[in-house]
Write a protein that holds these residues in place. Structure first.
Motif, PDB file in Angstrom:
ATOM      1  N   GLN A 139      96.282  59.111 -11.852  1.00 16.44           N
ATOM      2  CA  GLN A 139      95.218  58.147 -11.591  1.00 16.44           C
ATOM      3  C   GLN A 139      95.561  56.998 -10.864  1.00 16.44           C
ATOM      4  N   ALA A 140      96.792  56.531 -10.955  1.00 16.12           N
ATOM      5  CA  ALA A 140      97.176  55.162 -10.677  1.00 16.12           C
ATOM      6  C   ALA A 140      97.453  55.558  -9.011  1.00 16.12           C
ATOM      7  N   ALA A 186      88.567  57.449  -4.310  1.00 16.23           N
ATOM      8  CA  ALA A 186      89.258  58.695  -3.441  1.00 16.23           C
ATOM      9  C   ALA A 186      88.356  59.730  -3.285  1.00 16.23           C
ATOM     10  N   THR A 187      88.739  60.753  -2.514  1.00 22.07           N
ATOM     11  CA  THR A 187      87.984  62.053  -2.369  1.00 22.07           C
ATOM     12  C   THR A 187      88.759  62.999  -2.136  1.00 22.07           C
ATOM     13  N   PHE A 201      97.401  65.020   2.904  1.00 21.38           N
ATOM     14  CA  PHE A 201      97.298  63.409   2.154  1.00 21.38           C
ATOM     15  C   PHE A 201      96.639  62.366   3.283  1.00 21.38           C
ATOM     16  N   THR A 202      95.711  61.736   3.030  1.00 20.74           N
ATOM     17  CA  THR A 202      95.566  60.355   3.712  1.00 20.74           C
ATOM     18  C   THR A 202      95.824  59.172   2.474  1.00 20.74           C
ATOM     19  N   SER A 238      93.865  58.121  -0.431  1.00 20.01           N
ATOM     20  CA  SER A 238      92.506  57.773  -0.284  1.00 20.01           C
ATOM     21  C   SER A 238      91.906  59.339  -0.323  1.00 20.01           C
ATOM     22  N   ARG A 239      92.405  60.359   0.309  1.00 16.22           N
ATOM     23  CA  ARG A 239      91.925  61.639   0.217  1.00 16.22           C
ATOM     24  C   ARG A 239      93.012  62.580   0.166  1.00 16.22           C
ATOM     25  N   PHE A 240      92.507  63.928  -0.213  1.00 13.78           N
ATOM     26  CA  PHE A 240      93.823  64.961  -0.298  1.00 13.78           C
ATOM     27  C   PHE A 240      92.848  66.178  -0.126  1.00 13.78           C
TER      28      PHE A 240
END
Length: 108
Positions: free
Chosen positions: A29-30, A36-37, A92-93, A101-103
């Motif tokens: 989570q950290a 995040a999406t 991954f972004t 922020s996104r995967f």
């Protein structure tokens, strides 16, 4: 031959794989940026629900076969108690603060 998580190029992705394989929900989570999406097989999913179901409550594990895009794209064997093992792709972004922020994942 798999790539050991400690040898992955991108620090955020390295921490992501390490947290998944250690079943470290708090550490995972950290790593995520606020808001995040994620997407699975091209469809956006509820991140918290998906992560709980596909990773933490089903003993998810990633064995990385290949990385590209500076370590932000992976080909990996992913397994969990719900689906068994499958070849998957991950992208991954990573935001400027070094958090994800996104995967996006899906079958490869």
């Amino acid at each position: 031959m798999t790539i050991q998580p400690a040898k992955l190029s991108d620090p955020a992705v390295r921490a992501f794989v390490t947290a998944v394989n250690a079943h470290d929900r708090e550490g995972f989570q950290a790593l995520l940026a606020p808001g995040a999406t994620m997407a699975d097989d091209g469809s956006d999913r509820d991140l918290d629900d998906w992560v709980d179901r596909e990773i933490f409550s089903s003993n998810g594990h990633l064995d990385v076969d290949n990385e590209s895009n500076g370590g932000r794209s992976l080909l990996a064997h992913y397994r969990n108690d719900a689906w068994g093992e499958m070849r998957t792709r991950w992208h991954f972004t990573v935001s400027d603060d070094g958090r994800i922020s996104r995967f996006e994942t899906g079958q490869a």
